[in-house]
Design an enzyme around this catalytic site. Structure first.
Site, PDB file in Angstrom:
ATOM      1  N   LYS A  82      -0.744  11.173   4.990  1.00 32.91           N
ATOM      2  CA  LYS A  82      -0.869  10.871   3.559  1.00 32.91           C
ATOM      3  C   LYS A  82      -2.008  11.665   2.926  1.00 32.91           C
ATOM      4  O   LYS A  82      -3.053  11.883   3.546  1.00 32.91           O
ATOM      5  CB  LYS A  82      -1.101   9.368   3.407  1.00 32.91           C
ATOM      6  N   SER A 152       1.612   2.651  -1.638  1.00 27.83           N
ATOM      7  CA  SER A 152       1.307   3.979  -2.126  1.00 27.83           C
ATOM      8  C   SER A 152       1.629   5.085  -1.116  1.00 27.83           C
ATOM      9  O   SER A 152       1.545   6.269  -1.434  1.00 27.83           O
ATOM     10  CB  SER A 152      -0.179   4.068  -2.493  1.00 27.83           C
ATOM     11  N   SER A 176       0.471  -1.064   1.242  1.00 31.43           N
ATOM     12  CA  SER A 176       0.888   0.311   0.971  1.00 31.43           C
ATOM     13  C   SER A 176       1.477   1.062   2.151  1.00 31.43           C
ATOM     14  O   SER A 176       1.981   2.176   1.980  1.00 31.43           O
ATOM     15  CB  SER A 176      -0.283   1.113   0.390  1.00 31.43           C
TER      16      SER A 176
END
Length: 433
Positions: A82, A152, A176
């Site tokens: 990420k 996210s 997330s």
């Protein structure tokens, strides 16, 4: 000829192919990079593709195997990280405009560990800006362009669902990792609080932030987690699970049906299923909102230059913090301690807690709110409603595909291996129970 398609969509198969010499790490990396080049312009799951360093890492793994040296337990696997996690030589903006010129000069703890274990880092995946949201609007859902991939860690979830990496790394502050795992049909683990270092991860809420692994299936997730955390205590197959009917009652009908099928299947496997009383979800949401906003505001006001342009969700959290008194924040922290004790009591005898991961199975990408169990809720708070408690209590929580839905499994603190123990009871996270 080896079945390259299977090798590219299964970490377990890729590891076997690498170990037995039927496919090399460089061969698999080149094929994965070709897939990314083909599909990422449509899906936009990757922020940056690290072709040069990825091929160098893959060649090093092949050379080690050919020389009879141990290339590491993740050699042969293509892993995505990420974008809010420092990964040399990628951009390290956490998806935010004011950090757009920032590049990683040192790997985060998790990226360095992946590389030390032989993994091939193929690129960085797109996050909600600053990891504030759970929509990841830039990313297209591989199965339905009208749906949100969640967030996210939405880029990581989408890349996995599309077969553009073997495994991925995400972060989890309210759900997330688990929310995109559920909405993309993959698996993810939020480890116990403090178990995995956050060094090199852009902060959001210091007392809630976690970094953890994602994979296409529970079996692949277990492979990744055990390599990254070899000190996880071995646990026997789970024999007792508990759930709160009040939590399930808030979910949509299709989510309730999938959860019921999972419970039935576990019962048939000899798992004892019982009811338990978890903290009420409205209480959890209130505590989460208070602590999230106050700690976010404290971080950005203390460590980030005034006047920087924050994403809409972030600016909203910072502004809302002005209306929260210190007494209200301290009360929320005390309430969190009570909720942690309540969850500890349920898990004390080796029981694991199960629930749906999200109250809805699908979330329209452009929706401003979600109809959850007949009640209209804010998009973000509707999706983290079942997940955020365990960021506050620090218990490990996994999201596993099961019975056409997503099952959240929660275990005692530092018993992270137990979140995946239901796999040993016949829970198949790739084809349903």
């Amino acid at each position: 000829m080896h079945p390259l398609n299977d090798i590219l969509t299964s970490a377990k198969a890729a590891r076997a192919a690498f170990l037995f010499g039927t496919a090399g790490a460089e061969e698999m990396a080149r094929a994965m990079l070709a897939g990314i080049a083909r599909d990422n312009p449509r899906l936009n799951a990757y922020r940056e593709v690290l072709e040069s360093t990825a091929l160098a890492e893959a060649r090093a793994a092949d050379a080690a195997r050919m020389a009879g040296r141990d290339p590491g337990p993740l050699a042969g696997l293509c892993v995505a990280v990420k974008e809010n996690i420092d990964t040399v030589p990628a951009q390290a903006s956490a998806g935010m405009r004011f950090l757009r010129d920032r590049r990683a000069v040192k790997d985060s703890w998790i990226t360095a560990r992946l590389r030390a274990l032989g993994a091939t880092i193929v690129g960085t995946t797109i996050s909600d800006p600053g990891a504030f949201g759970v929509r990841t609007a830039e990313v297209v859902h591989p199965g339905d362009t009208t749906l949100s991939v969640g967030g996210s860690s939405g880029g990581s979830g989408a890349a996995l669902a599309a077969g553009l990496c073997h495994a991925a790394i995400g972060t989890d502050t309210g759900g997330s990792i688990r929310v995109p795992a559920a909405l993309c049909g993959v698996a993810g683990l939020k480890p116990s609080a403090g178990r995995w270092s956050l060094a090199g991860v852009w902060p959001l809420v210091p007392s809630l932030d976690h970094v953890g692994p994602m994979a296409r299936t529970g079996e692949d997730l277990l492979l990744l987690a055990e390599a990254l955390d070899p000190d996880m205590p071995a646990r026997p197959a789970a024999r007792r699970v508990a759930f709160d009917p009040a939590w399930v009652a808030e979910c949509d009908g299709d989510v309730q049906a999938a959860f019921g099928q999972t419970l039935t299947a576990l019962t048939r496997k000899g798992v004892a299923v019982s009811e338990a009383r978890l903290p009420a979800l409205d209480r959890v949401a209130a505590v989460h909102g208070t602590i999230f906003c106050v700690e976010t505001a404290a971080f950005y006001r203390s460590f980030v230059a005034p006047g920087v342009e924050l994403p809409r969700e972030g600016q909203g959290a910072v502004n809302h913090a002005d209306s929260i008194t210190m007494a209200a924040y301290l009360a929320a922290c005390r309430d969190r301690q009570q909720m942690r004790a309540a969850v500890d009591a349920i898990l004390a005898d080796g029981t694991v807690i199960v629930s749906p991961t999200t109250a809805v199975a699908r979330a329209p990408k452009d929706a401003q709110s979600l109809a959850v169990g007949g009640t209209e809720r804010d998009f973000t708070y509707g999706l983290v409603r079942l997940t955020c408690l365990f960021d506050h209590t620090g218990h490990p929580a996994a999201a596993l595909p099961a019975a056409g839905g997503s099952l959240q499994v929660v275990a005692a603190r530092d018993a992270d291996r137990s979140t995946l123990a239901l796999l040993e009871n016949g829970l198949s996270s790739s084809t349903g129970v």
